[in-house]
Design an enzyme around this catalytic site. Sequence first.
Site, PDB file in Angstrom:
ATOM      1  N   CYS A 158      23.032   5.827 -51.178  1.00 52.67           N
ATOM      2  CA  CYS A 158      24.230   6.457 -52.035  1.00 52.67           C
ATOM      3  C   CYS A 158      23.038   8.190 -52.395  1.00 52.67           C
ATOM      4  CB  CYS A 158      23.712   6.069 -53.650  1.00 52.67           C
ATOM      5  SG  CYS A 158      24.690   4.467 -53.234  1.00 52.67           S
ATOM      6  N   ARG A 176      23.782   8.565 -46.688  1.00 52.40           N
ATOM      7  CA  ARG A 176      23.944   8.047 -47.559  1.00 52.40           C
ATOM      8  C   ARG A 176      24.731   6.412 -47.780  1.00 52.40           C
ATOM      9  NH1 ARG A 176      18.895   9.110 -48.864  1.00 52.40           N
ATOM     10  NH2 ARG A 176      18.559   8.032 -50.847  1.00 52.40           N
ATOM     11  N   TRP A 203      27.518   4.244 -51.709  1.00 54.75           N
ATOM     12  CA  TRP A 203      27.020   2.642 -50.809  1.00 54.75           C
ATOM     13  C   TRP A 203      27.376   1.792 -51.892  1.00 54.75           C
ATOM     14  CZ3 TRP A 203      24.809  -1.447 -49.766  1.00 54.75           C
ATOM     15  CH2 TRP A 203      24.586  -1.844 -48.504  1.00 54.75           C
ATOM     16  N   ASN A 253      21.148   6.302 -57.547  1.00 55.01           N
ATOM     17  CA  ASN A 253      20.689   4.932 -56.714  1.00 55.01           C
ATOM     18  C   ASN A 253      19.843   4.008 -56.921  1.00 55.01           C
ATOM     19  OD1 ASN A 253      20.318   4.681 -53.597  1.00 55.01           O
ATOM     20  ND2 ASN A 253      19.096   6.560 -53.499  1.00 55.01           N
ATOM     21  N   GLY A 254      20.260   2.947 -56.463  1.00 51.56           N
ATOM     22  CA  GLY A 254      19.703   1.838 -56.545  1.00 51.56           C
ATOM     23  C   GLY A 254      20.305   0.631 -57.284  1.00 51.56           C
ATOM     24  N   GLU A 302      18.033  -2.082 -28.468  1.00 47.21           N
ATOM     25  CA  GLU A 302      18.490  -0.722 -28.363  1.00 47.21           C
ATOM     26  C   GLU A 302      19.696   0.049 -28.279  1.00 47.21           C
ATOM     27  OE1 GLU A 302      18.022   0.850 -31.461  1.00 47.21           O
ATOM     28  OE2 GLU A 302      18.198   2.990 -31.391  1.00 47.21           O
ATOM     29  N   LYS A 326      22.604   0.005 -30.558  1.00 52.14           N
ATOM     30  CA  LYS A 326      23.604   1.371 -31.038  1.00 52.14           C
ATOM     31  C   LYS A 326      25.548   1.455 -30.353  1.00 52.14           C
ATOM     32  CE  LYS A 326      21.959   3.788 -32.438  1.00 52.14           C
ATOM     33  NZ  LYS A 326      20.214   3.963 -32.246  1.00 52.14           N
ATOM     34  N   GLU A 385      26.976  -0.597 -33.857  1.00 49.91           N
ATOM     35  CA  GLU A 385      26.812   0.117 -34.860  1.00 49.91           C
ATOM     36  C   GLU A 385      28.538   1.020 -34.554  1.00 49.91           C
ATOM     37  OE1 GLU A 385      22.669   0.973 -36.742  1.00 49.91           O
ATOM     38  OE2 GLU A 385      23.096   2.329 -34.201  1.00 49.91           O
ATOM     39  N   HIS A 431      19.458 -18.899 -20.530  1.00 45.07           N
ATOM     40  CA  HIS A 431      18.948 -19.700 -20.616  1.00 45.07           C
ATOM     41  C   HIS A 431      20.031 -19.940 -22.145  1.00 45.07           C
ATOM     42  CE1 HIS A 431      15.224 -21.178 -19.201  1.00 45.07           C
ATOM     43  NE2 HIS A 431      14.175 -19.736 -19.359  1.00 45.07           N
ATOM     44  N   LYS A 469      22.309   5.931 -43.996  1.00 41.59           N
ATOM     45  CA  LYS A 469      21.248   6.085 -43.772  1.00 41.59           C
ATOM     46  C   LYS A 469      19.979   5.682 -44.881  1.00 41.59           C
ATOM     47  CE  LYS A 469      19.557   8.737 -39.788  1.00 41.59           C
ATOM     48  NZ  LYS A 469      19.750   8.116 -38.916  1.00 41.59           N
TER      49      LYS A 469
HETATM   50  C1  G6P Z   1      19.537   1.508 -41.314  1.00 46.86           C
HETATM   51  C2  G6P Z   1      20.095   3.056 -40.298  1.00 46.86           C
HETATM   52  C3  G6P Z   1      19.117   2.502 -38.710  1.00 46.86           C
HETATM   53  C4  G6P Z   1      18.010   2.597 -39.367  1.00 46.86           C
HETATM   54  C5  G6P Z   1      17.766   1.376 -39.824  1.00 46.86           C
HETATM   55  C6  G6P Z   1      15.548   1.855 -40.394  1.00 46.86           C
HETATM   56  O1  G6P Z   1      19.973   0.963 -40.712  1.00 46.86           O
HETATM   57  O2  G6P Z   1      20.964   3.087 -40.457  1.00 46.86           O
HETATM   58  O3  G6P Z   1      19.607   4.022 -38.128  1.00 46.86           O
HETATM   59  O4  G6P Z   1      17.564   2.865 -37.804  1.00 46.86           O
HETATM   60  O5  G6P Z   1      17.999   1.969 -41.184  1.00 46.86           O
HETATM   61  O6  G6P Z   1      15.907   3.247 -41.240  1.00 46.86           O
HETATM   62  P1  G6P Z   1      14.068   3.883 -41.113  1.00 46.86           P
HETATM   63  O7  G6P Z   1      14.783   5.225 -41.985  1.00 46.86           O
HETATM   64  O8  G6P Z   1      13.678   3.042 -42.158  1.00 46.86           O
HETATM   65  O9  G6P Z   1      14.019   3.853 -39.839  1.00 46.86           O
END
Ligand code: G6P
Length: 615
Positions: A2, A27, A76, A102-103, A488, A492, A495, A511, A610
């Site tokens: 948010c 956000r 969000w 926000n929260g 990772e 990606k 996501e 396995h 994010k």
């Molecule tokens: C969210 C974002 C990711 C990020 C994660 C941790 O899921 O979409 O891209 O890696 O949060 O966030 P931070 O700000 O703690 O790295």
Amino acid sequence: MCGIVAYIGNKQAYPIIINGLRRLEYRGYDSAGVALHNREDGNMHVYKRKGKVQELVDFVKKKPIESTIGIGHTRWATHGKPDNINAHPHLSGSGRLAIIHNGIIENYDSIKKALIGEGHSFTSQTDTEVLIHLIEAIQERDNLNLEEAVRVALSQVVGAYAIVIMDKENPNQLIAARKASPLVIGIGDGEFFIASDATPIVEYTQKVVYLNDEEIAVVNRDGDLTLKTIANELKTPFVQQLEMNIEELEKGDYEYFMLKEIFEQPTSITSAMAGRINAGEGWIKVGGLMSTYDKIAAAKRFIIAACGTSWHAGLIGEYLFEELARIPVEVEYASEMRYRNPIIGTDDVIIALSQSGETADTMAALEMAKKKGATLYGIVNSVGSSIARITDAGSYIHAGPEIGVASTKAFTGQVTVLALMAINLGYERGRIPRSYYLQLISELERIPEKVQTILEKNDQIKFIAGEIKDISNALYLGRGYNFPVALEGALKLKEISYIHAEGYPAAEMKHGPIALIDENMPVIIIANNKSAHEKIVSNIQEVKARKGQVIAIVTEGDTVISEIADYVIEIPETDEPLSPLLSVIPLQLLSYHIALMRGCNVDQPRNLAKSVTVE
Ligand code: G6P
């Protein structure tokens, strides 16, 4: 999660708020809304729309927006589905007060029931509407001014909040407060800006005050800022200078922030190293490390706590610290660590990795470890963020603002700082010889130019993306330092393209995941490890024998793998501990192109955001 923007001053608030909400869309983008106060009719105008900020802008066209005070929000969703009604701002029972939040107010249900018992009715399903009703109820019941009522109400709520409140009857004041969700106040010339981070503020002023937990700020049109705690203790605002420039917040010539951020990596990795390494003189010095050197050198163990992509960087940290510095490391999902009762003591160093510096779970894990007496170290991108402030020492990665929701340059920045620390500690602790120390230093300095050569293969990677874009599943395999890179790469793809993908240690394939392999299952193998080359070749043969399609990331000149893989992407040779900094780049580009070809919004993938300030 948010985004919050508010303004009071002598400019028009609406364009400032909309501009700011666009900056904060990373956000959350489930809905957006504003509340403005029109001086002429004395009314508060609230406009809210499900969807992105643009939906709000289209809706507000031709509506009255004249106002020099206002609050805005991009959501969000937590409580209540994303729709026009649950969008913020929310109003108090009388309609006099408007709030953005926000929260999460965890005890909202019991407060709501009590308020319903007193005759309140609610239009939304949100916890936020409950909070503003509570504030007004307290104000009326105890005959308090708004600031006092906010203080009393916040002492009754459990949970996390960053809020801004506007009062229709007092359009010369905004009240803001925070607990476990970020809020920053920009101080202009006779004007104030309030936002979840500094990005909506930086083009107007460089002077900011970051609110601390349980602080309430009252800003007035006359330029007055008062800061108090919920316990009614007066605080002196600590004014800081922003280190951010506006170009960093623009897409420039790139179609998406994610692509811009991928291409920024030669620069962002250089920034992560700036002042910390000198190959000519043969040294690495990590300032934060030096300031806590005694505690860190005496540590029995490092515990790395993080979430998402940062957790993957943390896994690489485990390989780096254990191999180069011979320090035992555990890597924890912060969300799990905070609710276990882990054995942590004063000999432990907790290293938190976070791009935003605001992730609620990471922050909570740190708070818990602090209580147990551990030393806290932060590797953070966002300057002045909560994690940067709670830690005893730390190193910023200096990647500049990362706006694409899927993290890219923050990951390589984190791995760069972890590598600097591990090499530094390894040498200082006598665990690596000077010759290897110097070799790693000079190799690290060459990483940005090697990343650049990989970026120049963008068209080739785009071609491969076109060949496999219609897949439904993908398997990513890697060994050693490149196992976290496989995780990772898979993350990606998931996501941003919504393709199911899994990352696995290459040898674990037999396995389980090998059962999934057929001609429809592309397997992306990170095969640039020097040490396990033959073993990786065997893994590729095993995939080929089951008709799997192999896309291999190989070291330049690797003719062995080139002959058996369907597609190869060559990357420059480097020392194995640094290899993730190169091997992750083609995976970022591959996901980007696949997602784009499937028509996905690469910067704002569905359901994600994010700066995850909720649990
Ligand atoms: C969210 C974002 C990711 C990020 C994660 C941790 O899921 O979409 O891209 O890696 O949060 O966030 P931070 O700000 O703690 O790295």
